[in-house]
Scaffold this active site. Structure first.
Site, PDB file in Angstrom:
ATOM      1  N   LYS A  82     -10.257   6.170   5.091  1.00  0.00           N
ATOM      2  CA  LYS A  82     -10.317   4.735   4.870  1.00  0.00           C
ATOM      3  C   LYS A  82      -9.671   3.931   5.995  1.00  0.00           C
ATOM      4  CE  LYS A  82      -8.903   3.450   0.830  1.00  0.00           C
ATOM      5  NZ  LYS A  82      -8.341   3.336  -0.504  1.00  0.00           N
ATOM      6  N   ARG A 175      -6.043   1.342 -14.753  1.00  0.00           N
ATOM      7  CA  ARG A 175      -6.673   0.988 -13.471  1.00  0.00           C
ATOM      8  C   ARG A 175      -8.154   1.288 -13.489  1.00  0.00           C
ATOM      9  NH1 ARG A 175      -3.908   3.038  -8.295  1.00  0.00           N
ATOM     10  NH2 ARG A 175      -5.756   1.983  -7.586  1.00  0.00           N
TER      11      ARG A 175
END
Length: 188
Positions: A82, A175
């Site tokens: 990422k 989440r």
């Protein structure tokens, strides 16, 4: 201590920030930051600033070390790329070291490495509107919604591909993932 330094560009206001971390077996001390002697500063003209210089040999060494440690415990690690926005050279360094799956949270980043010979994992819950691209560019995705699984299945059938899923179950932090254990079992 972290080592960061600025270097003036050629007569302009451009500055280069070099910040390198090493944790592999060949690094100068486990978890140590590299000193000026270890940092190789390429001379680059017309480079956008700030920029990040990546030491690919450190990436390879760290990846080999991580793979060896994980495999001792029966775990197959995934290379998460990422930070580099799926820079192909960083992904290739991890692949050269033995990684068999590269992950990113953005499908446009996985598109950049579509030609690399590894599995690609989408590291976030997929959007239904992107089901076609997800199946085209990610071999595996994280899921917790039945309607998303149906959209991915339809896209996979249309593309004559197998798309693998990892079913997410929330463990209390709310989440992502199914909250109800019965729902998780039903989707599985």
């Amino acid at each position: 201590k972290p080592h960061a330094h600025h270097q003036s560009g050629d007569g302009g206001d451009a500055r280069r920030l070099t910040h390198t971390i090493a944790t592999g077996p060949n690094a100068p001390g486990a978890g140590a930051f590299l000193t000026r002697a270890h940092v190789r500063r390429p001379i680059m003209r017309n480079q956008d600033f700030p920029c990040l210089f990546v030491n690919l040999s450190v990436i390879r060494d760290n990846t080999r070390t991580l793979i060896a440690l994980c495999r001792q415990h029966g775990v197959e690690p995934v290379g998460v790329n990422k930070l580099s926005c799926e820079a192909a050279n960083v992904a290739r360094a991890m692949i050269d070291a033995g990684i068999s799956t590269i992950a990113d949270s953005r499908i446009q980043n996985l598109k950049k490495i579509a030609d690399l010979p590894v599995d690609k994992l989408l590291l976030r819950l997929p959007q239904i509107s992107l089901a076609h691209d997800i199946v085209a560019y990610a071999d595996i995705s994280l899921n917790s919604e039945e309607h998303t699984l149906q959209a991915l299945s339809a896209a996979a059938i249309a593309q004559n591909k197998t798309h693998r899923v990892i079913l997410m179950h929330d463990l209390g932090d709310l989440r992502e993932g199914c909250v109800d254990p019965l729902e998780t079992r039903r989707l599985a």
